[in-house]
Design a protein around this motif. Structure first.
Motif, PDB file in Angstrom:
ATOM      1  N   UNK A   1     -30.640  -4.586 -37.549  1.00 18.39           N
ATOM      2  CA  UNK A   1     -31.598  -4.184 -38.652  1.00 18.39           C
ATOM      3  C   UNK A   1     -30.937  -4.322 -40.138  1.00 18.39           C
ATOM      4  N   UNK A   2     -29.614  -4.020 -40.340  1.00 20.19           N
ATOM      5  CA  UNK A   2     -28.847  -3.900 -41.534  1.00 20.19           C
ATOM      6  C   UNK A   2     -28.863  -5.291 -41.894  1.00 20.19           C
ATOM      7  N   UNK A   3     -28.877  -6.499 -41.241  1.00 20.13           N
ATOM      8  CA  UNK A   3     -28.828  -7.642 -41.812  1.00 20.13           C
ATOM      9  C   UNK A   3     -30.179  -8.363 -42.584  1.00 20.13           C
ATOM     10  N   UNK A   4     -31.218  -7.737 -41.923  1.00 22.94           N
ATOM     11  CA  UNK A   4     -32.813  -7.590 -42.669  1.00 22.94           C
ATOM     12  C   UNK A   4     -32.955  -6.650 -43.769  1.00 22.94           C
ATOM     13  N   UNK A   5     -32.458  -5.684 -43.633  1.00 27.32           N
ATOM     14  CA  UNK A   5     -32.766  -4.765 -44.846  1.00 27.32           C
ATOM     15  C   UNK A   5     -31.611  -4.815 -46.128  1.00 27.32           C
TER      16      UNK A   5
ATOM     17  N   UNK B   1     -29.099  -7.480 -45.774  1.00 20.96           N
ATOM     18  CA  UNK B   1     -28.853  -8.779 -46.275  1.00 20.96           C
ATOM     19  C   UNK B   1     -29.688  -9.497 -47.141  1.00 20.96           C
ATOM     20  N   UNK B   2     -31.073  -8.736 -47.239  1.00 28.40           N
ATOM     21  CA  UNK B   2     -32.151  -9.285 -47.956  1.00 28.40           C
ATOM     22  C   UNK B   2     -32.660  -8.573 -49.168  1.00 28.40           C
ATOM     23  N   UNK B   3     -31.544  -7.809 -49.554  1.00 29.95           N
ATOM     24  CA  UNK B   3     -31.803  -6.964 -50.589  1.00 29.95           C
ATOM     25  C   UNK B   3     -32.350  -7.365 -51.974  1.00 29.95           C
TER      26      UNK B   3
END
Length: 958
Positions: A630-634, A636-638
């Motif tokens: 999930x952190x890659x989508x949150x 990572x797409x900051x």
């Protein structure tokens, strides 16, 4: 047992290598929490007949630390200083040398020998290899420091050994049993071959090869402990050591002597030794040239080198500064035909000394030349014959077409280090390597020298020992081993009955298929397989203090969480034997998971392993066509989420910080619940800047990175005021752009490439006109300077972007007047961002702050521990905060109330705020406070006269 027992693929891969040319995968790795636990582990090995060997820092260059069977790693837990009695210390084998010396510092005591790997090597490893270092000139080899050892035989006998009087010998025999059997056999071996032992050992200060049978001679007190020093875990397991300590020289000085060539410098060694220096080191022009390329010591120091192509670095000690300096001056005055340079600044002395300690690293991958290897890197000859030996050895190198080999070493004791461009990738190159070392061994023997003057025999030189000692002495070595280890289970294949020197070679069977990658790896011949094999095992990433790398190792003390361990695991992944899962390997993912991608290794690793880049590459393949965390989508797409949040930042802040909703947001985004999410600014910097009138001056583009634009716009506003005040016309890209940092750090490299191409296309017209791009967030600057050119290799505009990216300090340092503004009186401590530390350094910032009258202390306490998304991700919070507690948080808490805390990195400031009460500021904000200090309503103090460019008042737009 009380400890950790590992047999997972990742651990075995990490321990399959040391710092040598060899590779052998162990069966099990044991990390005992106590000495007694290690005793139990050896007992189990004996019960099952399994080979066993000990490992300290894992930096052995001759293959001592890699073998099959069970390896006991002492360095994680068994690190205690048990007692200090006068000038004696009782210590466990896993104690790191630098850490031990730090504990002894209050007593003004230290361990005498100091190898170049002093920040990594352990006392047990130093005993196993009979380590020396430059300080051996004054304090001798490790054998000279060992008083007693507690040892364990493979069959379970545990005892203390040391010097043995006749009365003690009789008492031991009277007690009977295995101990009496060992002592009787040693005495019989010595007495039967007394003349042979006395006559066949070279009488030189750096004889490390072979077993120390000469320590059993009557005139040496039948010293069993010293006989076991240098036995490389082939005889016993060392449990504890009582060692001699020395007083720390209160003051030191350094003089450098220059000669026409290195051999001439070698000729002068006998004369210089009469001055009784603490250390006497030799270096050649090849090493100095590489030191310049690698910026090891700084141009100011290198430019002070005396004329010549071969140099001697001579260090003196003294009870007073005057005494140390006078000794150095006396040598300089009596140096005759040598050119001299005297260093009286301790900081410059250490910078110069750093060149010598960096020798192995800077010579490993010389630019535009083949990679070099150990294998014949530490032979020693009588110091009074050193010059002639160097001439003959250089001729041998020429005859074998081994060119551009740097020669350096501990010349005061006749020890010569080098790395040679052996071709160990194919059988013909290996055969040539064998022929060379055999001839080199005969050459050294003809000079009455030692095959090893420091690094030991292991597998590299064990096969060559008959050339040096003759077959009769080598047979005594075998007999000696049989006394202690009759079943030959202690580190078999090293020193006696060794593996062939061209067996188990690491690179000979390393020919993996080259994968398609996103990054170009220009320093590795554009090959990821070469990058994965780049580590040479020096282990600087395992240091416990100073510098940046490796933050996760400093907390976990785990080999696989060091840069070296991760590099070895990646190499094994490419090999596909120990680790078989390839890019999908969970073992590799686990090892890389705690990598903060701080890039500290890129700057501090002696061979510039860049684990942050390797991690991004791995993640891109590991998650290809698979769901990501999930952190890659949150995070990572900051940049995208920040742009959306700018529509209603107040509402977003309320949502993310509401007790219930905030918890749900964190859970959905893979953020640790203990982390407070940063608050979006009420107005973005780019929105504030949009309607401002344009100043006149030299054109610059101010890069509006996501973090500054959305969370700390005040720093960007201050930067605009400063740049305009000192003659620049500031522009901001008219459309939202991004460097792709968050996508790179989460391994979403295809998206990062798209983002970067859009950015470069938008900036290209300005870049082609030479317009600089000024960055405020160091991690984004590192992407533009380093990652982008390696990710989009071959694009000329990307190359221009890397070359024209500047920090704020670099833009202002030559425009701010040299005289500090009156009445500043500000003291600050600065935490450099790890990416800045690795890519371009903090020198411009320091110079600028000094110019404006700010007294700055640059912290050397390591990474902040947050490192972008790392410290926010669920599962990383504990590691992140423990890293901060190692240095940054205590330093900030201990700072005076009036001390300003300077941190340009958004991560650094966020971490400081989360663990202290400090309010850190960006350099732009501090400079604006100093240089643009208000004198009255609506006005600011006029800055010093800027360099060319018309200047608008920084408040005129209002």
């Amino acid at each position: 047992m009380d400890g950790e027992v590992r047999c997972d693929e990742g651990t075995l891969a990490a321990y399959a290598h040391d710092s040598s040319n060899y590779r052998q995968t162990p069966s099990v790795v044991v990390l005992p929490r106590t000495v007694d636990a290690a005793v139990w582990a050896v007992r189990v090995c004996h019960e099952y007949g399994v080979p066993v060997h000990s490992r300290g820092g894992g930096t052995s260059l001759a293959g001592q630390c890699c073998n099959e069977g069970v390896v006991i790693d002492w360095s994680k837990y068994c690190t205690r200083l048990l007692s200090v009695d006068g000038e004696r210390a009782l210590v466990e084998p896993g104690a790191c040398l630098d850490d031990l010396n730090a504990r002894l510092a209050d007593r003004r005591l230290m361990v005498g020998p100091k190898p170049a790997t002093h920040d990594t090597c352990t006392i047990g490893g130093m005993i196993g290899n009979n380590s020396c270092g430059a300080s051996a000139q004054a304090y001798g080899k490790m054998v000279d420091s060992v008083i007693r050892l507690e040892v364990l035989t493979y069959d379970g006998l545990r005892m203390w050994v040391g010097e043995t009087s006749d009365e003690e010998y009789a008492r031991i025999l009277g007690q009977g049993g295995r101990r009496a059997e060992i002592y009787r056999a040693m005495r019989e071996l010595r007495d039967e071959h007394l003349a042979l032992i006395r006559t066949r050992y070279p009488d030189i200060p750096r004889r490390v090869s072979g077993y120390n049978l000469d320590s059993l001679l009557p005139e040496k007190g039948f010293n069993v402990a010293q006989a076991l020093v240098g036995s490389e875990s082939t005889l016993v397991t060392v449990l504890r050591a009582e060692i001699r300590l020395f007083e720390v020289p209160p003051f030191q000085s350094l003089v450098v002597l220059g000669y026409p060539d290195l051999a001439t410098a070698g000729d002068m060694v006998p004369e210089i030794v009469t001055h009784r220096p603490l250390a006497l080191e030799g270096l050649d022009h090849e090493l100095m040239d590489l030191a310049r390329v690698e910026r090891v010591a700084g141009e100011n120091v290198l430019n002070r080198l005396p004329e010549g192509s071969g140099w001697l670095m001579v260090r003196f000690g003294g009870a007073t500064r005057q005494e140390a300096d006078d000794r150095a001056r006396r040598l300089a005055e009596s140096a005759g035909r040598a050119h001299t340079a005297y260093f009286d600044d301790p900081a410059d002395e250490e910078r110069m000394w750093r060149i010598r300690e960096a020798g192995l690293g800077v010579t490993a991958y010389p630019p535009d030349n083949p990679d070099t290897h150990e294998g014949w890197e530490d032979a020693a000859v009588p110091p009074d014959r050193l010059g002639d030996y160097l001439r003959d050895f250089q001729e041998l190198l020429r005859r074998f077409d081994y060119h551009n080999c740097s020669l350096y070493g501990h010349f005061g004791q006749g020890c010569v280090h080098t790395r040679t461009p052996f071709d160990l990738d194919d059988p013909e190159g290996v055969a040539k390597y064998r022929r060379f070392v055999e001839e080199a061994a005969h050459l050294v023997a003809s000079y009455g020298g030692s095959l090893s003057g420091e690094h030991g025999d292991g597998q590299s030189r064990g096969e060559l020992l008959p050339i040096m000692f003759g077959h009769e002495i080598v047979q005594l070595f075998a007999d000696f081993k049989r006394i202690w280890d009759p079943t030959w289970r202690m580190n078999p294949g090293k020193i006696v009955k060794p593996y062939r020197l061209d067996e188990n070679l690491d690179h000979l069977d390393y020919h993996p298929k080259e994968p398609r990658t996103h990054f170009d790896y220009p320093a590795d011949h554009h090959r990821f397989t070469h990058a994965a094999a780049r580590c040479v095992g020096i282990g600087k990433c395992r240091s416990s203090s100073g510098g940046v790398m490796c933050p996760s190792y400093r907390v976990t003390r785990e080999e696989k969480h060091s840069t070296r361990g991760r590099a070895r695991i990646l190499m094994e992944m490419m090999r596909g034997e120990t680790i078989t899962g390839g890019w999908r390997s969970e073992e590799v993912h686990e090892a890389l998971d705690l990598c903060l991608a701080c890039k500290g290794c890129r700057g501090e690793c002696p061979v510039h392993v860049d684990m942050a880049t390797y991690k991004a590459e791995f993640l891109s393949h590991h998650y290809r066509r698979r769901p990501r965390p999930a952190a890659h989508y949150s995070m990572g797409w900051l940049p995208l989420w920040a742009r959306l949040a700018s529509v209603a930042p107040g509402a977003v802040n309320a949502l993310t910080h509401a007790p219930g909703l905030g918890r749900i947001v964190k859970l959905a985004g893979g953020v640790d619940r203990r982390r407070e999410l940063p608050r979006f600014a009420a107005q973005r910097f780019t929105d504030w800047f949009r309607d401002r009138p344009m100043a006149e001056g030299d054109q610059v583009v101010l890069w509006p990175d996501t973090f500054t634009d959305n969370f700390n716009p005040g720093a960007a506003k201050a930067a605009v005021h400063l740049l305009e005040a000192y003659g620049y016309r500031v522009e901001v890209p008219p459309v939202p752009l991004c460097c792709g940092l968050t996508w790179i750090s989460t391994g979403q490299l295809a998206m990062a490439e798209r983002v970067l191409r859009r950015t470069v296309a938008a900036l290209a017209p300005r870049l082609r006109r030479g317009v600089p791009v000024v960055t405020l967030e160091p991690s984004c600057a590192a992407v533009l300077r380093s990652d982008a050119p390696e990710l989009l290799s071959g694009d000329p505009d990307v190359k221009l972007l890397g070359e024209q990216t500047r920090s704020l300090a670099e833009m202002l340092v030559d425009r701010v007047p040299t005289a500090p503004p009156p009445g500043t009186g500000i003291h600050a401590i600065a935490q450099p961002h790890c990416h800045q530390h690795a890519i371009w350094g903090f020198d411009a910032d320091t110079r600028l702050l000094e110019r404006v009258g700010v007294e700055v202390e640059v912290l050397d306490v390591g990474c902040c521990g947050l490192a972008g998304n790392f410290g926010f991700e669920r599962g990383h919070h504990e590691i992140s905060t423990r890293i901060a507690e190692l240095g940054l948080w205590p330093a900030v808490r201990d700072a005076g109330r009036d001390t300003r805390i300077l941190a340009d990195g958004f991560s650094c400031r966020t971490q400081i705020e989360s663990g202290t009460r400090a309010q850190p500021v960006h350099l732009a904000e501090l400079l604006a406070e100093v240089l643009l200090r208000p004198r009255g309503p609506g006005t600011r103090e006029k800055p010093g006269r800027p360099q060319p460019g018309k200047v608008r008042s920084p408040t005129a737009h209002r």
